[in-house]
Design an enzyme around this catalytic site. Structure first.
Site, short mmCIF file in Angstrom:
data_model
loop_
_atom_site.label_atom_id
_atom_site.label_comp_id
_atom_site.label_asym_id
_atom_site.label_seq_id
_atom_site.Cartn_x
_atom_site.Cartn_y
_atom_site.Cartn_z
NE ARG A 1 -40.68 14.88 22.38
CZ ARG A 1 -41.17 15.40 23.49
NH1 ARG A 1 -42.44 15.26 23.78
NH2 ARG A 1 -40.39 16.06 24.34
CD GLU B 1 -24.11 16.03 37.97
OE1 GLU B 1 -23.03 15.68 38.47
OE2 GLU B 1 -25.17 15.40 38.12
NE ARG B 2 -22.32 16.36 28.90
CZ ARG B 2 -22.27 17.25 27.92
NH1 ARG B 2 -23.34 17.99 27.65
NH2 ARG B 2 -21.18 17.41 27.21
#
Length: 296
Positions: A132, A95-96
């Site tokens: 992770r 979205e950025r």
């Protein structure tokens, strides 16, 4: 590393958990559309209204916009097809980059399209990245919540999937009960998850966190502050209504039990013996305590 690639790792939210990385490698078995990059018209794409991240750093977004204007979008966004009369694709991750592309007035954006039958791959990717990535506590909690809300998992199955204990998952999920202002401090690193869990035991977590930050309290000191506030000392600094001071060993034991249970524990020593109080907020927490006691 390019400026856009550098910035795409900043301010990781839930979108980071599901593929917003410098590179994206489609797992074996993914549909061809996931493996291939396609150019989509900006008008066909919309953000996901259920995106957990609601706030975007304006300065960093402006920097990313400048990078997009100069170099274009180097990392494709990830979208899924939707049946909507006004648009055809909804953003899963990126979205950025989408916002920066709109600000840069681009007409198209590179994307990989996730088909409906690829949802299991998305779940696997989310699980792998919860395991992770170096996430902050709020991002981890939001990742667990996403597995439960989007894929129908229970706390037990989430714990099994990510290799954590059920108690750990339950403790992290409790952070989602914090007021948004406290969550923001946790995301920013102003307080730790231990501070946040201690504040949860208070009727006014915001007030607790304000004192934690102003007085630079440790987790143990925060737990003591919450106990004093519960006893009527609203400033937690002592006074006629403050609870009796406890020795260091008792406070350490309280802190250990609180961390183990994810709940506020209060130990009171008396002339003959003493008592332990465990404070819970809802029936789910009470049920969890009962299951643990029954198991042992």
């Amino acid at each position: 590393m390019s400026e856009e690639r550098k910035n795409s790792r900043l301010g990781k939210g839930l979108s980071a958990l599901i593929g917003e990385y410098d590179t994206f490698e489609a797992p074996e078995g993914a549909s061809d559309s996931v493996k291939e990059i396609q150019m989509l018209r900006m008008a066909q794409v919309r953000a996901n209204p259920q995106q957990p991240r609601k706030k975007f750093d304006e300065k960093k977004l402006a920097e990313l916009t400048a990078s997009v204007k100069a170099h274009g979008v180097l990392t494709p966004i990830l979208v899924r097809e939707v049946d909507h009369q006004d648009y055809k694709f909804q953003i899963i991750a990126g979205e950025r980059r989408f916002r920066a592309s709109k600000a840069a007035e681009l007409e198209e954006i590179p994307a990989r399209i996730l088909k409906t039958n690829d949802l299991q791959l998305l779940e696997i990717g989310l699980i792998e990245n919860v395991q992770r990535e170096d996430l902050n506590a709020m991002e981890e909690a939001e990742g667990y919540q996403a597995l439960m809300s989007r894929f129908g998992k229970t706390q037990e199955t989430v714990a099994e999937s990510v290799g954590k204990s059920r108690a750990h998952v339950a403790n992290m999920l409790r952070l989602l009960n914090l007021p948004e202002s406290v969550r923001d401090h946790l995301r920013a690193g102003d307080i730790t998850a231990g501070h946040a869990r201690a504040a949860l035991a208070s009727d006014d977590p915001d007030a607790v966190v304000e004192q934690v930050m102003a007085r630079k309290l440790s987790v143990r000191e925060t737990e003591a502050l919450v106990r004093k506030m519960a006893a009527g000392d609203m400033n937690g600094k002592g006074g006629s209504k403050a609870i009796d001071e406890k020795d260091v060993d008792t406070e350490a034991l309280e802190a250990d039990l609180s961390r183990a249970l994810g709940l506020m524990v209060d130990i009171k020593a008396k002339a003959n013996g003493g008592e332990i109080k465990i404070k819970y907020r809802d029936l789910e927490q009470l049920d969890d305590i009962c299951r643990r006691l029954s198991r042992n």
